[in-house]
Write an enzyme that holds these catalytic residues in place. Structure first.
Site, short mmCIF file in Angstrom:
data_model
loop_
_atom_site.label_atom_id
_atom_site.label_comp_id
_atom_site.label_asym_id
_atom_site.label_seq_id
_atom_site.Cartn_x
_atom_site.Cartn_y
_atom_site.Cartn_z
CE LYS A 13 5.64 11.07 3.29
NZ LYS A 13 4.18 11.07 3.54
NE ARG A 88 5.08 4.82 5.23
CZ ARG A 88 5.00 5.29 4.00
NH1 ARG A 88 6.09 5.48 3.28
NH2 ARG A 88 3.82 5.58 3.50
NE ARG A 127 -1.32 11.19 -3.57
CZ ARG A 127 -0.56 10.96 -2.51
NH1 ARG A 127 0.18 11.92 -2.03
NH2 ARG A 127 -0.57 9.80 -1.93
NE ARG A 160 0.16 5.77 -3.96
CZ ARG A 160 0.89 6.34 -2.99
NH1 ARG A 160 1.62 7.39 -3.26
NH2 ARG A 160 0.87 5.86 -1.77
NE ARG A 171 -1.27 5.37 2.08
CZ ARG A 171 -1.40 6.18 1.03
NH1 ARG A 171 -2.49 6.17 0.31
NH2 ARG A 171 -0.42 6.99 0.71
P1 AMP Z 1 4.13 5.94 -0.01
O1 AMP Z 1 4.23 6.02 -1.50
O2 AMP Z 1 5.33 6.47 0.70
O3 AMP Z 1 2.84 6.50 0.51
O4 AMP Z 1 4.10 4.37 0.33
C1 AMP Z 1 3.09 3.53 -0.17
C2 AMP Z 1 3.11 2.21 0.56
O5 AMP Z 1 4.37 1.56 0.36
C3 AMP Z 1 2.96 2.27 2.07
O6 AMP Z 1 1.61 2.40 2.48
C4 AMP Z 1 3.56 0.93 2.46
O7 AMP Z 1 2.70 -0.15 2.15
C5 AMP Z 1 4.75 0.85 1.52
N1 AMP Z 1 5.94 1.52 2.10
C6 AMP Z 1 6.58 2.59 1.58
N2 AMP Z 1 7.64 2.93 2.33
C7 AMP Z 1 7.67 2.06 3.36
C8 AMP Z 1 8.51 1.90 4.48
N3 AMP Z 1 9.56 2.73 4.72
N4 AMP Z 1 8.24 0.90 5.36
C9 AMP Z 1 7.21 0.06 5.15
N5 AMP Z 1 6.35 0.16 4.10
C10 AMP Z 1 6.57 1.15 3.20
#
Ligand code: AMP
Length: 233
Positions: A13, A88, A127, A160, A171
């Site tokens: 994404k 989400r 990654r 990360r 996740r």
């Molecule tokens: P991502 O970079 O999109 O994989 O997000 C990394 C982490 O940020 C997720 O595992 C959550 O802990 C938090 N996070 C990101 N977007 C959201 C969201 N829309 N709702 C809740 N937690 C989020």
């Protein structure tokens, strides 16, 4: 063009959102990036959610929605946007629709990128992310020209905190139970585009994604006699 990129962690994404943002000149809004910035700055919000995030759990809907609304205050999303990592949960999707309808906007497309779990775990293990500009690399599919440093800005690449195997499994589990139902929510609006994001490499996948979006966008324009829902494209 108001786009949501949807799919499990690791399907690409962030990478496709960066490319779409550059192609259409619209902002890439990533709630994950916004939250990681808060964590890095050690803001009160960042300190409160750091552990939760590192373990692979979601922050609360109230926080996620508030962060997106705050981001939209910048004004640059009026010409369109590509969202990555939001909404989400179904409550987030409902709150976002309400927020958009206040501006007489709606989500045009939700691109659902599908990749099987074993490929996801393999991709995430390879990654790396740029600490400065957040560009994403993969040591196998999209390696940086100089090991450990970003091609775009020269910033250092890092892994990360939520990319160890245990956090990735959490996740994926969270995705299945809390995020996947968002797709049914958008299916009722007829805006979901399905894409197979397996194997073929970033360039080929991105070109399939563009074709998919463009052909549906053309279809939408025909349906609305070219007025296209105030779309800038
Ligand atoms: P991502 O970079 O999109 O994989 O997000 C990394 C982490 O940020 C997720 O595992 C959550 O802990 C938090 N996070 C990101 N977007 C959201 C969201 N829309 N709702 C809740 N937690 C989020």
């Amino acid at each position: 063009m108001r786009l949501v990129l949807f799919g499990a962690p690791g399907v690409g994404k962030g990478t496709y959102a960066n490319l779409l943002s550059a192609k259409y000149g619209i902002p890439h809004v990533s709630t994950g990036e916004i939250i990681r910035d808060e964590v890095e700055r050690q803001s009160p919000l960042g300190l409160a959610v750091a552990e939760l995030m590192a373990r692979g759990h979601l922050v609360s809907d109230d926080i996620a929605v508030a962060l997106v609304k705050e981001r939209f205050k910048r004004g640059d999303c009026a010409k369109g946007f590509v969202l990555d990592g939001f909404p989400r949960t179904v409550p987030q999707a409902r709150a976002f629709d309400e927020f958009l309808s206040e501006h007489h906007w709606k989500v045009d497309f939700v691109a659902n990128i599908r990749v099987n779990n074993s490929e996801i775990v393999d991709r995430i293990s390879k990654r790396y992310t740029c600490r400065k500009c957040h560009a994403i690399y993969n040591t196998e599919y999209a390696p940086p020209r100089r090991e450990g440093f970003c091609d775009n800005c020269g910033g250092p690449l890092y892994k990360r905190s939520d990319e160890d195997e245990h956090a990735v499994r959490t996740r994926l589990n969270v995705y299945m139970h809390e995020t996947a139902p968002v797709l049914d929510y958008y299916k009722t609006q007829g805006v979901v585009l399905d894409m197979d994001g397996t194997g073929k490499g970033v360039e080929d996948n991105f070109s399939s994604l563009l074709k998919l979006i463009q052909s549906h966008h053309e279809g939408q324009k025909k349906l609305t006699n070219g007025n296209g829902n105030n779309s800038p494209l």
